[in-house]
Design a protein around this motif. Structure first.
Motif, PDB file in Angstrom:
ATOM      1  N   ARG B  18       0.805  -1.223   0.000  1.00  0.00           N
ATOM      2  CA  ARG B  18       0.000   0.000   0.000  1.00  0.00           C
ATOM      3  C   ARG B  18       0.839   1.274   0.000  1.00  0.00           C
ATOM      4  O   ARG B  18       0.424   2.315  -0.487  1.00  0.00           O
ATOM      5  CB  ARG B  18      -0.951  -0.009   1.209  1.00  0.00           C
ATOM      6  CG  ARG B  18      -2.260  -0.697   0.857  1.00  0.00           C
ATOM      7  CD  ARG B  18      -2.724  -1.680   1.911  1.00  0.00           C
ATOM      8  NE  ARG B  18      -3.798  -2.529   1.379  1.00  0.00           N
ATOM      9  CZ  ARG B  18      -3.571  -3.693   0.786  1.00  0.00           C
ATOM     10  NH1 ARG B  18      -2.332  -4.142   0.609  1.00  0.00           N
ATOM     11  NH2 ARG B  18      -4.583  -4.409   0.337  1.00  0.00           N
ATOM     12  N   LEU B  19       2.026   1.190   0.609  1.00  0.00           N
ATOM     13  CA  LEU B  19       2.892   2.367   0.636  1.00  0.00           C
ATOM     14  C   LEU B  19       3.790   2.467  -0.597  1.00  0.00           C
ATOM     15  O   LEU B  19       4.398   3.499  -0.837  1.00  0.00           O
ATOM     16  CB  LEU B  19       3.786   2.341   1.890  1.00  0.00           C
ATOM     17  CG  LEU B  19       3.084   2.483   3.231  1.00  0.00           C
ATOM     18  CD1 LEU B  19       4.091   2.328   4.357  1.00  0.00           C
ATOM     19  CD2 LEU B  19       2.402   3.841   3.331  1.00  0.00           C
ATOM     20  N   GLY B  20       3.853   1.374  -1.327  1.00  0.00           N
ATOM     21  CA  GLY B  20       4.797   1.352  -2.446  1.00  0.00           C
ATOM     22  C   GLY B  20       6.219   1.450  -1.924  1.00  0.00           C
ATOM     23  O   GLY B  20       7.081   2.123  -2.497  1.00  0.00           O
ATOM     24  N   SER B  25      12.268   2.604  -1.186  1.00  0.00           N
ATOM     25  CA  SER B  25      13.560   2.175  -0.632  1.00  0.00           C
ATOM     26  C   SER B  25      14.591   2.014  -1.745  1.00  0.00           C
ATOM     27  O   SER B  25      15.768   2.347  -1.559  1.00  0.00           O
ATOM     28  CB  SER B  25      13.409   0.885   0.165  1.00  0.00           C
ATOM     29  OG  SER B  25      12.946  -0.128  -0.673  1.00  0.00           O
ATOM     30  N   THR B  26      14.157   1.543  -2.919  1.00  0.00           N
ATOM     31  CA  THR B  26      15.094   1.411  -4.040  1.00  0.00           C
ATOM     32  C   THR B  26      15.611   2.780  -4.458  1.00  0.00           C
ATOM     33  O   THR B  26      16.816   2.962  -4.690  1.00  0.00           O
ATOM     34  CB  THR B  26      14.400   0.733  -5.246  1.00  0.00           C
ATOM     35  OG1 THR B  26      13.792  -0.473  -4.777  1.00  0.00           O
ATOM     36  CG2 THR B  26      15.375   0.430  -6.349  1.00  0.00           C
ATOM     37  N   ALA B  27      14.673   3.765  -4.520  1.00  0.00           N
ATOM     38  CA  ALA B  27      15.073   5.115  -4.923  1.00  0.00           C
ATOM     39  C   ALA B  27      16.033   5.713  -3.899  1.00  0.00           C
ATOM     40  O   ALA B  27      17.031   6.347  -4.264  1.00  0.00           O
ATOM     41  CB  ALA B  27      13.834   5.998  -5.066  1.00  0.00           C
ATOM     42  N   LEU B  28      15.721   5.490  -2.599  1.00  0.00           N
ATOM     43  CA  LEU B  28      16.585   6.044  -1.550  1.00  0.00           C
ATOM     44  C   LEU B  28      17.962   5.377  -1.572  1.00  0.00           C
ATOM     45  O   LEU B  28      18.981   6.032  -1.345  1.00  0.00           O
ATOM     46  CB  LEU B  28      15.946   5.852  -0.168  1.00  0.00           C
ATOM     47  CG  LEU B  28      14.763   6.758   0.168  1.00  0.00           C
ATOM     48  CD1 LEU B  28      14.152   6.351   1.503  1.00  0.00           C
ATOM     49  CD2 LEU B  28      15.203   8.223   0.222  1.00  0.00           C
ATOM     50  N   ALA B  29      17.970   4.061  -1.865  1.00  0.00           N
ATOM     51  CA  ALA B  29      19.243   3.332  -1.867  1.00  0.00           C
ATOM     52  C   ALA B  29      20.158   3.800  -2.993  1.00  0.00           C
ATOM     53  O   ALA B  29      21.383   3.664  -2.906  1.00  0.00           O
ATOM     54  CB  ALA B  29      18.981   1.841  -1.970  1.00  0.00           C
ATOM     55  N   LYS B  30      19.570   4.368  -4.043  1.00  0.00           N
ATOM     56  CA  LYS B  30      20.390   4.851  -5.158  1.00  0.00           C
ATOM     57  C   LYS B  30      21.163   6.109  -4.781  1.00  0.00           C
ATOM     58  O   LYS B  30      22.210   6.398  -5.346  1.00  0.00           O
ATOM     59  CB  LYS B  30      19.493   5.154  -6.373  1.00  0.00           C
ATOM     60  CG  LYS B  30      19.106   3.916  -7.149  1.00  0.00           C
ATOM     61  CD  LYS B  30      18.251   4.279  -8.336  1.00  0.00           C
ATOM     62  CE  LYS B  30      17.710   3.021  -9.003  1.00  0.00           C
ATOM     63  NZ  LYS B  30      16.611   3.331  -9.914  1.00  0.00           N
ATOM     64  N   PRO B 253      25.057   3.858   0.879  1.00  0.00           N
ATOM     65  CA  PRO B 253      23.698   4.167   0.399  1.00  0.00           C
ATOM     66  C   PRO B 253      22.944   5.004   1.445  1.00  0.00           C
ATOM     67  O   PRO B 253      23.119   4.786   2.646  1.00  0.00           O
ATOM     68  CB  PRO B 253      23.049   2.794   0.245  1.00  0.00           C
ATOM     69  CG  PRO B 253      24.164   1.822   0.235  1.00  0.00           C
ATOM     70  CD  PRO B 253      25.280   2.418   1.016  1.00  0.00           C
ATOM     71  N   LEU B 254      22.132   5.938   0.951  1.00  0.00           N
ATOM     72  CA  LEU B 254      21.353   6.782   1.868  1.00  0.00           C
ATOM     73  C   LEU B 254      20.444   5.911   2.725  1.00  0.00           C
ATOM     74  O   LEU B 254      20.296   6.139   3.931  1.00  0.00           O
ATOM     75  CB  LEU B 254      20.505   7.775   1.060  1.00  0.00           C
ATOM     76  CG  LEU B 254      19.703   8.776   1.863  1.00  0.00           C
ATOM     77  CD1 LEU B 254      20.607   9.737   2.593  1.00  0.00           C
ATOM     78  CD2 LEU B 254      18.742   9.540   0.961  1.00  0.00           C
ATOM     79  N   LEU B 259      20.745   6.359   6.846  1.00  0.00           N
ATOM     80  CA  LEU B 259      19.594   6.693   7.703  1.00  0.00           C
ATOM     81  C   LEU B 259      19.629   5.914   9.011  1.00  0.00           C
ATOM     82  O   LEU B 259      19.215   6.428  10.054  1.00  0.00           O
ATOM     83  CB  LEU B 259      18.282   6.436   6.952  1.00  0.00           C
ATOM     84  CG  LEU B 259      17.974   7.461   5.851  1.00  0.00           C
ATOM     85  CD1 LEU B 259      16.637   7.166   5.185  1.00  0.00           C
ATOM     86  CD2 LEU B 259      17.958   8.884   6.392  1.00  0.00           C
ATOM     87  N   TYR B 260      20.151   4.699   8.983  1.00  0.00           N
ATOM     88  CA  TYR B 260      20.281   3.941  10.245  1.00  0.00           C
ATOM     89  C   TYR B 260      21.305   4.610  11.156  1.00  0.00           C
ATOM     90  O   TYR B 260      21.119   4.723  12.358  1.00  0.00           O
ATOM     91  CB  TYR B 260      20.679   2.491   9.955  1.00  0.00           C
ATOM     92  CG  TYR B 260      19.513   1.610   9.557  1.00  0.00           C
ATOM     93  CD1 TYR B 260      18.266   2.164   9.270  1.00  0.00           C
ATOM     94  CD2 TYR B 260      19.643   0.233   9.467  1.00  0.00           C
ATOM     95  CE1 TYR B 260      17.195   1.369   8.893  1.00  0.00           C
ATOM     96  CE2 TYR B 260      18.569  -0.579   9.092  1.00  0.00           C
ATOM     97  CZ  TYR B 260      17.344  -0.005   8.802  1.00  0.00           C
ATOM     98  OH  TYR B 260      16.300  -0.798   8.437  1.00  0.00           O
TER      99      TYR B 260
END
Lengths: 147, 371
Positions: B18-20, B25-30, B253-254, B259-260
């Motif tokens: 539902r959140l996609g 996460s893929t976009a953020l990991a890039k 990766p971001l 972020l962690y």
């Protein structure tokens, strides 16, 4: 379609210009009343204020009172004469106070010093304290906010 | 099948669907972020402290009364009677101090690392305006207890604003809610503190993050060649230069790595704020009495350098009222800081040194103001 036909701007461009123009006009039109709304109105001085009775001010007394929402120092000299000064420092408007041990008026914020007749004699204050009018009527001390 | 599996299915299935989340996460990991350097976490920590202030502030609003008759008593009640009121107020006040400290540290690290240079102008400008709004939030918040100190700060702060060129008179009336410091001043400070400024800073932080996502933080300064003279060729090279770190050894990766790590920093900051809120008291002081002298009314620590300059200034400078001159000069310097990416397009090392020197001078002024 013939090449001679006059070119008209695309409908999307026209709509974009119309929406952008309307938004700008609306923002400008709304900005003025909003600016006027948040701009506070200046209240005229309320006039002379009774700050106490003569009996409450023996000679050599300095008292801080409120006149028109401003702190004011009422000074009764040893000869019985009354004087009143705005208690707001002419530097950055901190509230000044009487220092009896040095018999002078001092601003604690930026170390401004005034003599007992309101003259700026030390520190950064650029001007003397504003002097207000004092009168005595039937034993009541009246200070006028207009100097 | 153990109990963890349904939860995992919900996390990775229903909610993720539902959140996609997969796409996010893929976009953020890039996106890549620098592997080393505490300075890269300052922006995120500042954002976290803003959230802490919003949450603790929402709780304080439930009991605070924004009028000059009841304000001080209501804060006394919060810290004295309401369960955990002193803790909530302590967290709010300490988070505010940490927030301003992180904003200032963030600004100086950007200057010293010369990260303001093109194409980061918009990130720089949105960050600077956020800094001004952040300090405005701290200033208006300091007025709200309506203590003797708060009253003096309202007086001096609004009078300093009076000396700002062009808009000073308007600012003065707006801050005071009239000509004098009255209950209107407190109401205005409250309105700005709880509504206008937080809404503005939220918008600005959103823009700041958006600009940062479009033009990510530049390569750490040690890896750049920035000492050559600016010129047509140099500018062309700068335009071609990668906008983000590219060496995988120096970046992570971001998401999830950066972020962690950022979350660990947040926990550390929260522990520090809570510890100070519990063990370091922030006295409320006496209720404001406008008739009393402003004795002991020292400004907050972030205004101490300015306070020292104002206190030491002569009555007149170049024929201009001393305070007016200093405020005008400060505004001029502020305008130069705003224009930094446009004035120093290559990001010269000179500016990094200037940043260190300014920081040192501010520290000296602050310590001398305390003496």
């Amino acid at each position: 379609m013939s090449n001679d036909e006059p070119k008209s701007p695309p409908r999307r461009d026209f709509l974009g210009i119309a929406v952008g123009g309307s938004a700008t006009v609306f923002a400008v039109a709304a900005g003025y009343p909003v600016a006027r709304f948040i701009e506070p109105r200046t209240r005229p001085p309320s006039g002379p204020t009774v700050v106490g009775k003569v009996l409450e001010f023996p000679p050599g007394t300095v008292k801080s009172v409120m006149v028109d929402e401003r702190p004011v120092l009422v000074v009764r000299a040893a000869d019985g004469q009354f004087r009143a000064f705005s208690a707001l420092c002419s530097h950055l408007q901190c509230v000044v106070g009487y220092a009896p041990e040095r018999n002078q008026i001092e601003c604690p914020c930026h170390r401004g010093v005034y003599s007992m007749d309101g003259q700026n004699i030390g520190g950064p204050p650029p001007r003397p304290l504003e002097e207000l009018q004092v009168s005595v009527n039937e034993g009541a001390i009246i200070v006028s906010s207009v100097g | 099948m153990n109990a963890e599996q349904p939860r995992k299915r919900v996390r990775e299935g229903w909610l993720s669907d539902r959140l996609g989340w997969g796409g996010i996460s893929t976009a953020l990991a890039k996106h890549r972020a620098p592997r080393r350097g505490f300075v890269f976490y300052l922006g995120g920590i500042t954002l976290f402290l803003l959230l802490v202030q919003v949450l603790s502030g929402v709780l304080l609003v439930l009991y605070y009364k924004p009028d000059s008759t009841n304000a001080h008593a209501s804060v006394e009640r919060i810290v004295g009677e309401i369960p955990y009121g002193d803790l909530i107020r302590g967290v709010h006040v300490w988070a505010s101090d940490f927030f301003v400290a992180c904003l200032v540290a963030h600004l100086f690290t950007i200057v010293i690392r010369r990260s303001y240079k093109p194409p980061h102008e918009l990130t720089w400008l949105s960050g600077l305006v956020s800094l001004v709004i952040g300090i405005g939030m701290a200033f208006t918040g300091a007025i709200l207890p309506w203590s003797q100190k708060a009253y003096a700060q309202a007086r001096v702060g609004s009078e300093i604003a009076h000396n700002i060129p062009l808009i000073g008179g308007w600012m003065h009336r707006l801050l005071r809610g009239g000509q004098e410091v009255t209950s209107n001043t407190l109401s205005n400070a409250y309105g700005f503190h709880v509504a206008v400024l937080p809404a503005t800073v939220t918008l600005l932080v959103g823009l700041h993050l958006f600009f940062l996502s479009r033009k990510p933080a530049p390569v750490p300064v040690s890896e750049q060649v920035v000492d050559e003279e600016p010129g047509a060729q140099g500018e062309a090279d700068a335009a071609k230069a990668p906008a983000a770190p590219v060496d995988d050894d120096d970046t992570i990766p971001l998401y999830p790595d950066f972020l962690y790590r950022q979350a660990v920093a947040w926990v550390g900051v929260l522990v520090a704020v809570l510890t100070l809120a519990i063990f370091a008291d922030r006295p409320l002081g006496e209720a404001a009495d406008p008739r009393l002298s402003s004795t002991g009314a020292q400004p907050p620590w972030y205004f101490l350098p300015f306070h020292q300059i104002i206190r030491s200034s002569p009555r007149e400078l170049l024929g201009i009222d001393g305070a007016k001159f200093i405020v005008g000069a400060t505004c001029f310097l502020g305008a130069l800081v705003v224009a930094l990416p446009f004035l120093d397009r290559k990001g010269s090392k000179l500016m990094a040194w200037a940043g260190w020197i300014v920081l040192f001078v501010l520290f000296l002024l602050a310590t001398s103001a305390l003496s």
